[in-house]
Design a protein around this motif. Sequence first.
Motif, PDB file in Angstrom:
ATOM      1  N   ALA A   1       0.833  -1.209   0.000  1.00 12.61           N
ATOM      2  CA  ALA A   1       0.000   0.000   0.000  1.00 12.61           C
ATOM      3  C   ALA A   1       0.865   1.256   0.000  1.00 12.61           C
ATOM      4  N   LEU A   2       1.946   1.231   0.758  1.00 12.42           N
ATOM      5  CA  LEU A   2       2.822   2.387   0.891  1.00 12.42           C
ATOM      6  C   LEU A   2       3.577   2.695  -0.397  1.00 12.42           C
ATOM      7  N   PHE A   3       4.106   1.664  -1.048  1.00 10.79           N
ATOM      8  CA  PHE A   3       4.990   1.881  -2.191  1.00 10.79           C
ATOM      9  C   PHE A   3       4.283   1.844  -3.541  1.00 10.79           C
ATOM     10  N   SER A   4       3.081   1.287  -3.619  1.00  7.47           N
ATOM     11  CA  SER A   4       2.394   1.243  -4.909  1.00  7.47           C
ATOM     12  C   SER A   4       1.865   2.619  -5.319  1.00  7.47           C
ATOM     13  N   GLN A   5       1.886   3.587  -4.394  1.00  7.02           N
ATOM     14  CA  GLN A   5       1.474   4.959  -4.734  1.00  7.02           C
ATOM     15  C   GLN A   5       2.431   5.605  -5.738  1.00  7.02           C
ATOM     16  N   PHE A   6       3.634   5.063  -5.884  1.00 10.35           N
ATOM     17  CA  PHE A   6       4.622   5.647  -6.796  1.00 10.35           C
ATOM     18  C   PHE A   6       4.476   5.129  -8.224  1.00 10.35           C
ATOM     19  N   GLY A   7       3.803   4.003  -8.385  1.00  9.60           N
ATOM     20  CA  GLY A   7       3.640   3.396  -9.702  1.00  9.60           C
ATOM     21  C   GLY A   7       3.461   1.899  -9.569  1.00  9.60           C
ATOM     22  N   THR A   8       3.603   1.192 -10.667  1.00 15.07           N
ATOM     23  CA  THR A   8       3.343  -0.243 -10.677  1.00 15.07           C
ATOM     24  C   THR A   8       4.354  -0.996  -9.825  1.00 15.07           C
ATOM     25  N   LEU A   9       3.855  -1.598  -8.743  1.00 15.68           N
ATOM     26  CA  LEU A   9       4.659  -2.425  -7.853  1.00 15.68           C
ATOM     27  C   LEU A   9       4.267  -3.868  -8.130  1.00 15.68           C
ATOM     28  N   LEU A  10       5.210  -4.656  -8.613  1.00 16.29           N
ATOM     29  CA  LEU A  10       4.912  -6.022  -9.033  1.00 16.29           C
ATOM     30  C   LEU A  10       4.884  -7.007  -7.875  1.00 16.29           C
ATOM     31  N   LYS A  11       5.790  -6.824  -6.912  1.00 17.73           N
ATOM     32  CA  LYS A  11       5.942  -7.842  -5.879  1.00 17.73           C
ATOM     33  C   LYS A  11       6.573  -7.254  -4.634  1.00 17.73           C
ATOM     34  N   VAL A  12       6.149  -7.752  -3.474  1.00 17.70           N
ATOM     35  CA  VAL A  12       6.765  -7.411  -2.195  1.00 17.70           C
ATOM     36  C   VAL A  12       7.182  -8.724  -1.544  1.00 17.70           C
ATOM     37  N   GLN A  13       8.460  -8.832  -1.201  1.00 16.07           N
ATOM     38  CA  GLN A  13       8.963 -10.036  -0.549  1.00 16.07           C
ATOM     39  C   GLN A  13       9.543  -9.660   0.806  1.00 16.07           C
ATOM     40  N   LEU A  14       8.716  -9.755   1.844  1.00 18.13           N
ATOM     41  CA  LEU A  14       9.173  -9.509   3.210  1.00 18.13           C
ATOM     42  C   LEU A  14       9.955 -10.741   3.652  1.00 18.13           C
ATOM     43  N   GLN A  15      11.145 -10.526   4.194  1.00 14.63           N
ATOM     44  CA  GLN A  15      11.990 -11.645   4.611  1.00 14.63           C
ATOM     45  C   GLN A  15      11.601 -12.068   6.028  1.00 14.63           C
ATOM     46  N   ILE A  16      11.264 -13.353   6.171  1.00 16.12           N
ATOM     47  CA  ILE A  16      10.770 -13.898   7.438  1.00 16.12           C
ATOM     48  C   ILE A  16      11.782 -14.893   8.005  1.00 16.12           C
ATOM     49  N   ASP A  17      12.020 -14.807   9.316  1.00 15.74           N
ATOM     50  CA  ASP A  17      12.858 -15.793   9.994  1.00 15.74           C
ATOM     51  C   ASP A  17      12.052 -17.082  10.145  1.00 15.74           C
ATOM     52  N   LEU A  18      12.564 -18.172   9.625  1.00 14.92           N
ATOM     53  CA  LEU A  18      11.806 -19.430   9.622  1.00 14.92           C
ATOM     54  C   LEU A  18      11.597 -20.005  11.017  1.00 14.92           C
ATOM     55  N   ASN A  19      12.498 -19.711  11.945  1.00 14.93           N
ATOM     56  CA  ASN A  19      12.357 -20.237  13.308  1.00 14.93           C
ATOM     57  C   ASN A  19      11.339 -19.454  14.124  1.00 14.93           C
ATOM     58  N   THR A  20      11.419 -18.137  14.082  1.00 11.61           N
ATOM     59  CA  THR A  20      10.552 -17.303  14.926  1.00 11.61           C
ATOM     60  C   THR A  20       9.278 -16.870  14.204  1.00 11.61           C
ATOM     61  N   ARG A  21       9.257 -16.994  12.869  1.00 11.73           N
ATOM     62  CA  ARG A  21       8.132 -16.533  12.041  1.00 11.73           C
ATOM     63  C   ARG A  21       7.956 -15.025  12.088  1.00 11.73           C
ATOM     64  N   LEU A  22       8.969 -14.314  12.566  1.00  8.30           N
ATOM     65  CA  LEU A  22       8.929 -12.854  12.614  1.00  8.30           C
ATOM     66  C   LEU A  22       9.683 -12.281  11.421  1.00  8.30           C
ATOM     67  N   SER A  23       9.342 -11.055  11.090  1.00  6.30           N
ATOM     68  CA  SER A  23      10.044 -10.341  10.028  1.00  6.30           C
ATOM     69  C   SER A  23      11.508 -10.189  10.399  1.00  6.30           C
ATOM     70  N   ARG A  24      12.385 -10.312   9.410  1.00  4.51           N
ATOM     71  CA  ARG A  24      13.816 -10.068   9.634  1.00  4.51           C
ATOM     72  C   ARG A  24      14.144  -8.580   9.541  1.00  4.51           C
ATOM     73  N   GLY A  25      13.137  -7.754   9.274  1.00  8.36           N
ATOM     74  CA  GLY A  25      13.345  -6.305   9.262  1.00  8.36           C
ATOM     75  C   GLY A  25      13.720  -5.740   7.904  1.00  8.36           C
ATOM     76  N   TYR A  26      13.596  -6.563   6.851  1.00  8.52           N
ATOM     77  CA  TYR A  26      13.852  -6.035   5.516  1.00  8.52           C
ATOM     78  C   TYR A  26      13.015  -6.767   4.481  1.00  8.52           C
ATOM     79  N   ALA A  27      12.892  -6.118   3.321  1.00  8.47           N
ATOM     80  CA  ALA A  27      12.076  -6.672   2.239  1.00  8.47           C
ATOM     81  C   ALA A  27      12.695  -6.266   0.908  1.00  8.47           C
ATOM     82  N   PHE A  28      12.272  -6.962  -0.137  1.00  8.36           N
ATOM     83  CA  PHE A  28      12.645  -6.600  -1.504  1.00  8.36           C
ATOM     84  C   PHE A  28      11.368  -6.270  -2.264  1.00  8.36           C
ATOM     85  N   LEU A  29      11.375  -5.135  -2.938  1.00  4.85           N
ATOM     86  CA  LEU A  29      10.236  -4.703  -3.732  1.00  4.85           C
ATOM     87  C   LEU A  29      10.628  -4.772  -5.196  1.00  4.85           C
ATOM     88  N   SER A  30       9.727  -5.254  -6.031  1.00  7.40           N
ATOM     89  CA  SER A  30       9.988  -5.308  -7.477  1.00  7.40           C
ATOM     90  C   SER A  30       9.077  -4.323  -8.190  1.00  7.40           C
TER      91      SER A  30
END
Length: 75
Positions: free
Chosen positions: A21-50
């Motif tokens: 929602a935050l980044f698609s305001q700039f134009g076509t956002l194809l994908k958001v990949q939030l990086q998740i810690d597999l053990n804790t199931r919590l966000s690792r604090g970073y993501a990749f946007l395409s």
Amino acid sequence: ESQKVYVGGLDHAVTEQHLFALFSQFGTLLKVQLQIDLNTRLSRGYAFLSFHDPKVSNLAIQTMGGKLIAGRPLK
């Protein structure tokens, strides 16, 4: 070819939907990949946007860099 952007400094509460929602305001956002810690199931604090267009990704980087999201500055 899509343009990938690293987004860091994210609070654990920030979701892929929030980022989309935050980044698609700039134009076509194809994908958001939030990086998740597999053990804790919590966000690792970073993501990749395409983004479809490099101009859009550059605008997003210039506009959002350092902005506070959930109390933390974006990298």
